[in-house]
Scaffold this motif. Structure first.
Motif, PDB file in Angstrom:
ATOM      1  N   ILE A   1     -10.919   0.864   2.051  1.00 51.42           N
ATOM      2  CA  ILE A   1      -9.591   1.476   2.071  1.00 51.42           C
ATOM      3  C   ILE A   1      -8.658   0.702   3.001  1.00 51.42           C
ATOM      4  CG2 ILE A   1      -8.292   3.548   2.705  1.00 51.42           C
ATOM      5  CD1 ILE A   1     -10.734   5.176   1.847  1.00 51.42           C
ATOM      6  N   ILE A   2      -9.162   0.328   4.179  1.00 55.22           N
ATOM      7  CA  ILE A   2      -8.350  -0.430   5.138  1.00 55.22           C
ATOM      8  C   ILE A   2      -7.926  -1.766   4.548  1.00 55.22           C
ATOM      9  CG2 ILE A   2      -8.384  -1.576   7.389  1.00 55.22           C
ATOM     10  CD1 ILE A   2     -10.305   0.636   8.342  1.00 55.22           C
ATOM     11  N   ILE A   3      -8.861  -2.463   3.910  1.00 53.52           N
ATOM     12  CA  ILE A   3      -8.547  -3.755   3.308  1.00 53.52           C
ATOM     13  C   ILE A   3      -7.564  -3.591   2.151  1.00 53.52           C
ATOM     14  CG2 ILE A   3      -9.540  -5.660   1.953  1.00 53.52           C
ATOM     15  CD1 ILE A   3     -12.042  -5.382   3.722  1.00 53.52           C
ATOM     16  N   ALA A   4      -7.728  -2.511   1.363  1.00 53.03           N
ATOM     17  CA  ALA A   4      -6.805  -2.260   0.248  1.00 53.03           C
ATOM     18  C   ALA A   4      -5.393  -1.990   0.756  1.00 53.03           C
ATOM     19  CB  ALA A   4      -7.313  -1.084  -0.584  1.00 53.03           C
ATOM     20  N   VAL A   5      -5.283  -1.240   1.853  1.00 53.03           N
ATOM     21  CA  VAL A   5      -3.962  -0.958   2.434  1.00 53.03           C
ATOM     22  C   VAL A   5      -3.321  -2.250   2.929  1.00 53.03           C
ATOM     23  CG1 VAL A   5      -2.762   0.194   4.328  1.00 53.03           C
ATOM     24  CG2 VAL A   5      -4.513   1.419   3.047  1.00 53.03           C
ATOM     25  N   LYS A   6      -4.084  -3.080   3.625  1.00 50.87           N
ATOM     26  CA  LYS A   6      -3.557  -4.357   4.107  1.00 50.87           C
ATOM     27  C   LYS A   6      -3.154  -5.262   2.943  1.00 50.87           C
ATOM     28  CE  LYS A   6      -6.183  -4.453   8.445  1.00 50.87           C
ATOM     29  NZ  LYS A   6      -7.231  -5.165   9.229  1.00 50.87           N
ATOM     30  N   PHE A   7      -3.984  -5.272   1.903  1.00 52.21           N
ATOM     31  CA  PHE A   7      -3.678  -6.085   0.725  1.00 52.21           C
ATOM     32  C   PHE A   7      -2.382  -5.615   0.072  1.00 52.21           C
ATOM     33  CE2 PHE A   7      -3.939  -6.937  -3.825  1.00 52.21           C
ATOM     34  CZ  PHE A   7      -4.296  -8.283  -3.856  1.00 52.21           C
ATOM     35  N   PHE A   8      -2.205  -4.309  -0.018  1.00 47.32           N
ATOM     36  CA  PHE A   8      -0.996  -3.755  -0.632  1.00 47.32           C
ATOM     37  C   PHE A   8       0.243  -4.081   0.196  1.00 47.32           C
ATOM     38  CE2 PHE A   8       1.929  -0.050  -0.975  1.00 47.32           C
ATOM     39  CZ  PHE A   8       2.370  -0.303  -2.273  1.00 47.32           C
ATOM     40  N   ILE A   9       0.141  -3.936   1.506  1.00 51.77           N
ATOM     41  CA  ILE A   9       1.280  -4.234   2.381  1.00 51.77           C
ATOM     42  C   ILE A   9       1.634  -5.719   2.312  1.00 51.77           C
ATOM     43  CG2 ILE A   9       2.057  -4.308   4.785  1.00 51.77           C
ATOM     44  CD1 ILE A   9       0.345  -1.799   5.266  1.00 51.77           C
ATOM     45  N   ARG A  10       0.617  -6.567   2.311  1.00 55.53           N
ATOM     46  CA  ARG A  10       0.843  -8.013   2.306  1.00 55.53           C
ATOM     47  C   ARG A  10       1.439  -8.495   0.979  1.00 55.53           C
ATOM     48  NH1 ARG A  10      -3.907  -9.242   3.922  1.00 55.53           N
ATOM     49  NH2 ARG A  10      -4.829  -9.650   1.895  1.00 55.53           N
ATOM     50  N   ASN A  11       1.089  -7.803  -0.107  1.00 54.60           N
ATOM     51  CA  ASN A  11       1.567  -8.217  -1.433  1.00 54.60           C
ATOM     52  C   ASN A  11       2.341  -7.087  -2.107  1.00 54.60           C
ATOM     53  OD1 ASN A  11      -0.133 -10.832  -1.566  1.00 54.60           O
ATOM     54  ND2 ASN A  11      -1.660  -9.251  -1.179  1.00 54.60           N
ATOM     55  N   PHE A  12       3.132  -6.383  -1.307  1.00 55.48           N
ATOM     56  CA  PHE A  12       3.807  -5.177  -1.798  1.00 55.48           C
ATOM     57  C   PHE A  12       4.668  -5.460  -3.028  1.00 55.48           C
ATOM     58  CE2 PHE A  12       7.579  -2.476  -1.938  1.00 55.48           C
ATOM     59  CZ  PHE A  12       6.995  -1.219  -2.006  1.00 55.48           C
ATOM     60  N   ARG A  13       5.460  -6.493  -2.977  1.00 49.36           N
ATOM     61  CA  ARG A  13       6.421  -6.770  -4.062  1.00 49.36           C
ATOM     62  C   ARG A  13       5.712  -6.973  -5.392  1.00 49.36           C
ATOM     63  NH1 ARG A  13       8.244 -11.386  -6.342  1.00 49.36           N
ATOM     64  NH2 ARG A  13      10.325 -11.333  -7.334  1.00 49.36           N
ATOM     65  N   LEU A  14       4.726  -7.863  -5.417  1.00 52.51           N
ATOM     66  CA  LEU A  14       4.017  -8.164  -6.660  1.00 52.51           C
ATOM     67  C   LEU A  14       3.249  -6.956  -7.177  1.00 52.51           C
ATOM     68  CD1 LEU A  14       3.080 -10.180  -8.814  1.00 52.51           C
ATOM     69  CD2 LEU A  14       1.210 -10.815  -7.267  1.00 52.51           C
ATOM     70  N   VAL A  15       2.477  -6.318  -6.298  1.00 57.91           N
ATOM     71  CA  VAL A  15       1.644  -5.187  -6.708  1.00 57.91           C
ATOM     72  C   VAL A  15       2.492  -4.038  -7.226  1.00 57.91           C
ATOM     73  CG1 VAL A  15       0.053  -3.411  -5.876  1.00 57.91           C
ATOM     74  CG2 VAL A  15      -0.255  -5.792  -5.157  1.00 57.91           C
ATOM     75  N   PHE A  16       3.565  -3.719  -6.486  1.00 59.93           N
ATOM     76  CA  PHE A  16       4.396  -2.577  -6.871  1.00 59.93           C
ATOM     77  C   PHE A  16       5.164  -2.838  -8.158  1.00 59.93           C
ATOM     78  CE2 PHE A  16       8.216   0.091  -6.640  1.00 59.93           C
ATOM     79  CZ  PHE A  16       7.628   1.338  -6.476  1.00 59.93           C
ATOM     80  N   ILE A  17       5.704  -4.044  -8.312  1.00 56.06           N
ATOM     81  CA  ILE A  17       6.485  -4.357  -9.515  1.00 56.06           C
ATOM     82  C   ILE A  17       5.604  -4.316 -10.762  1.00 56.06           C
ATOM     83  CG2 ILE A  17       7.761  -6.181 -10.710  1.00 56.06           C
ATOM     84  CD1 ILE A  17       8.977  -6.967  -8.061  1.00 56.06           C
ATOM     85  N   VAL A  18       4.409  -4.904 -10.677  1.00 59.90           N
ATOM     86  CA  VAL A  18       3.497  -4.880 -11.826  1.00 59.90           C
ATOM     87  C   VAL A  18       3.102  -3.445 -12.160  1.00 59.90           C
ATOM     88  CG1 VAL A  18       1.204  -5.539 -12.634  1.00 59.90           C
ATOM     89  CG2 VAL A  18       2.622  -7.204 -11.423  1.00 59.90           C
ATOM     90  N   PHE A  19       2.789  -2.660 -11.134  1.00 57.25           N
ATOM     91  CA  PHE A  19       2.435  -1.251 -11.346  1.00 57.25           C
ATOM     92  C   PHE A  19       3.597  -0.502 -11.987  1.00 57.25           C
ATOM     93  CE2 PHE A  19       2.181   3.179 -10.012  1.00 57.25           C
ATOM     94  CZ  PHE A  19       0.870   3.499 -10.300  1.00 57.25           C
ATOM     95  N   LEU A  20       4.809  -0.775 -11.532  1.00 59.02           N
ATOM     96  CA  LEU A  20       5.991  -0.105 -12.066  1.00 59.02           C
ATOM     97  C   LEU A  20       6.244  -0.492 -13.518  1.00 59.02           C
ATOM     98  CD1 LEU A  20       8.372   1.779 -11.397  1.00 59.02           C
ATOM     99  CD2 LEU A  20       9.657  -0.245 -10.689  1.00 59.02           C
ATOM    100  N   ILE A  21       6.094  -1.769 -13.845  1.00 59.83           N
ATOM    101  CA  ILE A  21       6.337  -2.236 -15.208  1.00 59.83           C
ATOM    102  C   ILE A  21       5.352  -1.593 -16.188  1.00 59.83           C
ATOM    103  CG2 ILE A  21       6.209  -4.248 -16.738  1.00 59.83           C
ATOM    104  CD1 ILE A  21       7.315  -5.923 -14.435  1.00 59.83           C
ATOM    105  N   VAL A  22       4.082  -1.581 -15.824  1.00 61.08           N
ATOM    106  CA  VAL A  22       3.075  -0.977 -16.702  1.00 61.08           C
ATOM    107  C   VAL A  22       3.313   0.536 -16.830  1.00 61.08           C
ATOM    108  CG1 VAL A  22       0.613  -0.617 -17.088  1.00 61.08           C
ATOM    109  CG2 VAL A  22       1.408  -2.764 -16.100  1.00 61.08           C
ATOM    110  N   SER A  23       3.731   1.176 -15.727  1.00 61.26           N
ATOM    111  CA  SER A  23       4.048   2.605 -15.777  1.00 61.26           C
ATOM    112  C   SER A  23       5.215   2.874 -16.711  1.00 61.26           C
ATOM    113  CB  SER A  23       4.380   3.118 -14.368  1.00 61.26           C
ATOM    114  OG  SER A  23       3.292   2.961 -13.499  1.00 61.26           O
ATOM    115  N   ILE A  24       6.225   2.017 -16.658  1.00 60.21           N
ATOM    116  CA  ILE A  24       7.395   2.181 -17.541  1.00 60.21           C
ATOM    117  C   ILE A  24       6.987   1.999 -19.001  1.00 60.21           C
ATOM    118  CG2 ILE A  24       9.601   1.138 -18.195  1.00 60.21           C
ATOM    119  CD1 ILE A  24      10.059   0.548 -15.219  1.00 60.21           C
ATOM    120  N   LEU A  25       6.113   1.049 -19.271  1.00 62.88           N
ATOM    121  CA  LEU A  25       5.632   0.851 -20.638  1.00 62.88           C
ATOM    122  C   LEU A  25       4.917   2.105 -21.140  1.00 62.88           C
ATOM    123  CD1 LEU A  25       4.263  -2.812 -20.452  1.00 62.88           C
ATOM    124  CD2 LEU A  25       6.357  -2.029 -21.567  1.00 62.88           C
TER     125      LEU A  25
END
Length: 301
Positions: free
Chosen positions: A206-230
């Motif tokens: 969980i700690i590593i996943a949180v750090k990974f998400f924070i470090r790559n927030f833009r890419l991870v969030f945008i891809v998640f958002l695009i697939v959610s919109i689809l």
């Protein structure tokens, strides 16, 4: 990889492994049948020889509903227990399937059913612990959301500012959706990390996943958002088309059923796309980090 490359590759991997969409749909249909069977039994008992059955296919009768609730009070009261039990079983099965999907998308050449089920068994216990932790966070988010709603009610109880009340309540729901998405992303990337790296400690994951998400927030969030919109677009198209399907004659109900199953299959495919994007993003970004560390070590020597 760019966002376009990640999404394109993920859709390609999902199409290549479309047999698992059928597996997910079959499981979904089986559990839906189990949930529907008690209601079907009491509906048949009440409407099999009633003229109301034809009218209810066209419009809802509130007086019949009150009578139905009174006649089958005990059966209806026990139904939520059945529903919650099936939902819990469904969550555990989906957790089992997710281990197989991550393994398949991690090594696209080893996509046999035997590999899928082996990985599901291998990672199920770790993923189940993540499931319980994420469920606790989901429950906390909803409780906090309700408390915020009560606070807003207290603030505006003696005020006539309807617009401000509407805006604040809308922002509350937007914030809740964001938190739900955030918990979902961290939960999914924790499972991806535990499976790809073959780690056992959920807390570190969980700690590593949180750090990974924070470090790559833009890419991870945008891809998640695009697939959610689809996925949302698919649901919107279904609702538009379904409104044009006549309710009579009764054989049009078969068309409604087919459209509904198409929506379910589409949502299951989108869920696989989510899984594939997360695996591809994690593998791509982790590989870049590993290369950078190797270069630094060579320079030091």
């Amino acid at each position: 990889m760019s966002i376009k490359e990640i999404i394109t590759l993920s859709f390609r991997d999902t199409v290549h492994n479309r047999k698992y969409v059928l597996l997910l749909w079959s499981t979904n249909a089986l559990l839906a049948f189990i949930i529907s069977l008690p209601l079907y039994t009491i509906f048949t008992d009440n409407l099999a020889h009633s003229l109301l059955s034809a009218e209810l296919a066209v419009r809802f009768d509130y007086f019949w509903y009150i009578q139905f609730r009174h006649l089958y009070r005990l059966s209806v009261e026990h139904y939520p227990a059945i529903l919650y039990s099936v939902v819990a079983v469904y969550a555990f099965i989906q957790t089992f399937y997710l281990g197989g999907l991550i393994s398949v998308f991690n090594n696209i050449n080893k996509n046999h059913m035997s590999d899928f089920f082996y990985s599901g068994v291998k990672y199920w216990y770790r993923f189940t612990k993540v499931l319980f932790i994420s469920a606790a966070f989901f429950a906390t988010a909803f409780i906090v959301n309700d408390l915020i709603g009560d606070l807003i009610t207290l603030i505006f109880v003696n005020m006539d500012n309807v617009i401000a009340d509407f805006v604040i309540r809308s922002l509350r729901y937007v914030f809740l959706i964001f938190i739900i998405g955030l918990i979902t992303i961290i939960s999914d990337y924790t499972k991806v990390y535990l499976a790809i790296e073959d780690k056992l400690k959920v807390r570190n994951g969980i700690i590593i996943a949180v750090k990974f998400f924070i470090r790559n927030f833009r890419l991870v969030f945008i891809v998640f958002l695009i697939v959610s919109i689809l996925g949302a677009i698919g649901a919107i198209i279904y609702n538009i088309v379904e409104n044009f399907v006549p309710r009579t004659p009764h054989y049009f109900l078969a068309l409604s059923f087919i459209l509904q199953q198409m929506l379910i299959i589409f949502r299951l495919a989108i869920r696989m796309v989510f899984c594939s994007t997360e695996v591809n993003i994690y593998k791509d970004l982790s590989a870049q980090i590993a290369d950078a560390e190797i270069k630094i070590q060579k320079k030091e020597k």
